[in-house]
Design a protein around this motif. Structure first.
Motif, PDB file in Angstrom:
ATOM      1  N   TYR A 435       0.833  -1.197   0.000  1.00 55.12           N
ATOM      2  CA  TYR A 435       0.000   0.000   0.000  1.00 55.12           C
ATOM      3  C   TYR A 435       0.873   1.256   0.000  1.00 55.12           C
ATOM      4  N   TYR A 436       1.948   1.208   0.754  1.00 54.54           N
ATOM      5  CA  TYR A 436       2.817   2.382   0.885  1.00 54.54           C
ATOM      6  C   TYR A 436       3.407   2.770  -0.466  1.00 54.54           C
ATOM      7  N   TYR A 438       2.274   1.974  -3.454  1.00 53.73           N
ATOM      8  CA  TYR A 438       1.204   2.402  -4.355  1.00 53.73           C
ATOM      9  C   TYR A 438       0.826   3.861  -4.094  1.00 53.73           C
ATOM     10  N   GLU A 439       0.618   4.202  -2.830  1.00 51.78           N
ATOM     11  CA  GLU A 439       0.242   5.568  -2.495  1.00 51.78           C
ATOM     12  C   GLU A 439       1.366   6.550  -2.828  1.00 51.78           C
ATOM     13  N   SER A 442       1.407   6.982  -6.629  1.00 50.11           N
ATOM     14  CA  SER A 442       0.199   7.686  -7.053  1.00 50.11           C
ATOM     15  C   SER A 442       0.264   9.164  -6.718  1.00 50.11           C
ATOM     16  N   ARG A 443       0.886   9.490  -5.605  1.00 49.31           N
ATOM     17  CA  ARG A 443       0.949  10.875  -5.149  1.00 49.31           C
ATOM     18  C   ARG A 443       2.088  11.658  -5.806  1.00 49.31           C
TER      19      ARG A 443
END
Length: 810
Positions: A435-436, A438-439, A442-443
């Motif tokens: 998740y880390y 990916y975020e 994405s950011r």
């Protein structure tokens, strides 16, 4: 509150043993052991969202619909991804072969040619046969009688014309009283007198006029000789050109027929036709490549320089991607996604201090091998390698796979570089990460959402339904058969499912982190084999869990030992004012455990408010600070509506020497403050966990099982009295999956779990006094209640503060 009321209060919030643990009954299953289960085909359990996203992402063919599989490790994301992609690839088309050939017009730009799957190998073989046929035909043509006769004729004509030129020069020399002598050392002119050569002595005796005349004649002869030599050189050049043109004509006539069937065979492939035309022209132009040369004498220089470039290498085919024998689309999982492993590379060979290369040294990368199919990468590995992520994005955006050395401009040694023609890219990228990551992408990366439009998210839990219980049994069967484990009895299967619920701390859920489940399966099978059993039963599951705990409980045992010998001062009996047992969760890399923590409070008149000692010493975090401010809000809302609270209070976690954070002890801190204010003792055998809001409502917390079990073990170690227990938020009842030992102690009345929803309920269970939370019509708390005592204490503090202010005015 009398004894009957106190017992009734405790009983109304006491949880029965049935609420402390969710049991999967073994009679739920209709098999004795997993060997009795029929064939199970389970791709994924409890990940419907991920399955739908995966199917969608793999089916969409438009650009940008690459997949990012996100979720924690151990959820089966890699296994499922590989299985899903492989299944999809089976029905896919086999992609084309790709090969690099020599660019006869620009040697530094190798040309790429594509073929139908499996035809690249055939083309390479055709080119090998063609080269052998060309060499045979050329050698045959140049050793034929007709070639030798025609070549000899051309040479003889040249010799006759040269001899004629020399005869003309000799006649000219005789007319000018000179004679010409030709030797390997050069051309000499000798003067003549009366047709006879004269010596140097005779020349010296000549008169000056005679000498002058001979010199003039010699100059005319030299001009004639220069003209003759020039004419001979021109004829030599004409001979060379004629012989070369003749040899090219012989070569052309001998090999032209070899190219005709190949051009017909590969008629539809325009690039092959263009290549064969260039190939033919190059062979005709460089026919001398096919002549045998005398072996050169080996020298030190030759040894240092290394082997010379083989002239025939230019006619080879570098079958870059060979999909012969492949069924369906390719699936490549690149475990080490460096730039060169992804995009291929050009290898170099050292020669005399330089690095040389050619098109046969071009090597494919994972993108080339997966082209037309699927490429699976790990995000954590991909982002570790320089240029890999940037290069991958550039390839997806441009639709081409470049082969280049990103560090070439930093090279320390000279190198001859080539730039191969890029191959068109058509691949589905599947990246697996956390998740880390990916975020973060994405950011921070504006291109990420454009290139990876499909998010495949794996959850860590699934509903504990009958369907998933059956799927779990099938998973156990399949894993046991694949790994060579003993079959599992249905009692063992039920216990594995119970353990699965414990891993997610929720009765109605099961974990999807199958890595933890498989560890239990392997270890329990080991203990069953060690006991010479033929099946794995519940005792083997319990032994595996016990041994797992034993391997990692060194730290919690040390804590319990220090509590037992009094080093860490925890009381589990008696009553104390301003002292309570809170519960905290601590952890190591492989285990979590709960321990009690003594929290104490002192309240006195003043203006400092509530002083959190941990905060003052910079030993608490922001969330804990927030919890303390909520306490101030609650107390102000209850006791300072009509007057200020002249309160000073200090609160601390005793004997803690590490950072404290979180708000799960905020209700515990409120209890101990009210105990100190109202001067009401708290039962030390009751520990508390739970967050509180400004209305006094208890909020859920995490780690409830570890906290309850941690306090139980301390009480059990010191001796259970039947009065001890833990107060938890009622919202956490669904999270209870307590150890069977704790459940049995509750069943026997030796230990208790109380679930509450408001601070008032906890106060009454802890103290045996009425909380008196609600005011009557007169705005007063019930007489003798904890809130009335606290309010009375605040009133006294207010009066004291008022008197001090009046004295200061006087």
């Amino acid at each position: 509150m009398n004894t009957e009321e106190f017992d009734q209060k405790r009983s109304s919030h006491r949880l029965p043993p049935e609420k402390l643990r969710s049991e999967c009954r073994d009679d739920f299953f209709d098999f004795a052991t997993t060997d009795d289960i029929g064939k199970c085909s389970i791709d994924m359990i409890g990940q419907k969202r991920a399955e739908q996203a995966m199917s969608f992402g793999l089916a969409v063919e438009q650009n940008g619909y690459n997949l990012f599989v996100v979720g924690p490790a151990g959820t089966g994301r890699m296994t499922y991804t590989q299985g899903s992609v492989s299944k999809m690839a089976e029905s896919g088309e086999v992609p084309r072969d790709w090969g690099y050939v020599h660019n006869f017009d620009n040697h530094d730009r190798p040309v790429v040619i594509s073929f139908e799957a499996g035809k690249g190998h055939e083309f390479r073989r055709d080119m090998e046969i063609l080269l052998m046929d060309i060499e045979r035909e050329i050698r045959s043509a140049f050793t034929s009688d007709g070639y030798e006769k025609q070549k000899r004729k051309m040479i003889d004509e040249f010799r006759r014309s040269v001899e004629q030129l020399w005869k003309e020069a000799e006649v000219f020399a005789g007319e000018h009283h000179y004679k010409i002598e030709r030797s390997p050392g050069g051309i000499n002119t000798i003067p003549l007198i009366d047709g006879k050569p004269i010596s140097i002595e005779e020349f010296k005796r000549l008169s000056p006029q005679q000498k002058e005349h001979l010199k003039e004649q010699e100059k005319l002869l030299e001009d004639k000789l220069q003209e003759t030599v020039l004419q001979i050189q021109k004829k030599e050049d004409q001979l060379r050109k004629s012989v070369h043109a003749f040899m090219k004509e012989i070569t052309s006539n001998s090999v032209k027929s070899l190219f005709i069937p190949l051009k017909e065979k590969y008629y539809e492939n325009k690039k092959v036709g263009t290549y064969l035309d260039a190939y033919y022209s190059d062979v005709v132009e460089h026919f001398h490549f096919f002549f045998s040369e005398e072996e050169e004498q080996e020298t030190v220089l030759n040894a240092l320089a290394g082997p010379k470039e083989k002239p025939f290498l230019r006619y080879a085919v570098n079958l870059f991607v060979n999909n012969k024998g492949l069924e369906g689309a390719p699936v490549i999982y690149e475990t080490n996604p460096t730039y060169q492993n992804l995009f291929g590379k050009v290898e170099y060979q050292g020669q005399l201090g330089n690095l040389i290369t050619d098109f046969t040294m071009i090597k494919p990368g994972a993108l080339h091998l997966a082209n037309g199919g699927y490429l699976i990468l790990q995000a954590s590995e991909l982002l570790q390698h320089p240029y890999a992520w940037t290069g991958l994005k550039r390839a997806l955006q441009s639709g081409n796979i470049p082969i280049e050395n990103p560090n070439e401009d930093r090279g320390l040694f000279p190198a001859s570089a080539i730039k191969p023609e890029p191959i068109p890219l058509n691949v589905k990228i599947i990246i697996i990460g956390s998740y880390y990551i990916y975020e973060l992408l994405s950011r921070l990366d504006e291109d990420f959402d454009k290139l990876f439009k499909v998010k495949v998210e794996f959850d860590t839990e699934m509903p504990k339904s009958d369907e998933n219980n059956h799927k779990m049994a099938c998973f156990i069967k399949n894993y046991a058969e694949d790994e060579g484990l003993l079959p599992f009895h249905r009692r063992a299967v039920a216990d594995v499912i119970n353990y699965s619920s414990r891993l997610v701390d929720e009765k109605t859920k099961l974990t999807t982190r199958f890595q933890d489940i498989t560890k239990l399966l392997v270890e329990s099978s080991f203990y069953a084999k060690e006991a010479e059993e033929e099946i794995v039963d519940k005792p083997h599951i319990q032994k595996a869990l016990f041994e797992k705990t034993q391997r990692s409980n060194h730290v919690p045992e040390k804590f319990r030992e220090m509590i037992h010998n009094g080093t860490i001062m925890i009381e589990t009996k008696g009553r104390r004012i301003g002292q309570i047992n809170g519960l905290a969760v601590m952890g190591t890399r492989d285990s979590l455990f709960g321990i009690p923590t003594k929290i104490t409070a002192q309240t006195f008149a003043g203006k400092n408010g509530i002083v959190n000692i941990e905060r003052e010493t910079a030993m608490s975090g922001q969330i804990h600070h927030k919890g303390m401010m909520i306490l101030t809000g609650f107390l102000s809302g209850q006791f300072a509506k009509n007057r200020p609270i002249p309160l000073s209070a200090s609160i601390t976690f005793e004997q803690t020497y590490t950072m404290i954070d979180g708000d799960s002890a905020s209700s515990t801190e409120l209890y101990v403050l009210l105990s100190s204010l109202a001067e009401v003792p708290i039962h030390q055998g009751t520990a508390v966990t739970g967050s509180v809001n400004q209305w006094g409502e208890i909020q859920p917390i995490g780690g409830v099982n570890e906290k309850v079990e941690g306090f139980y073990h301390i009480c059990s170690q010191n001796g259970l009295t039947g009065e001890q227990g833990v107060i938890i938020p009622k919202q956490n009842v669904k999270n209870l999956m307590l150890d069977e030992e704790v459940v049995e102690a509750v069943r026997n009345g030796q230990f208790h779990i109380w679930a509450i929803g408001h601070i008032a309920d906890g106060l009454e269970i802890l103290t045996g006094f009425h909380a008196g939370y609600e005011r009557n019509n007169n705005g007063e708390f019930p007489e003798g209640s904890i809130f009335a005592r606290a309010d009375e204490r605040f009133s006294k503090m207010h009066e004291i503060a008022k008197e001090e202010r009046e004295q200061l005015k006087e």
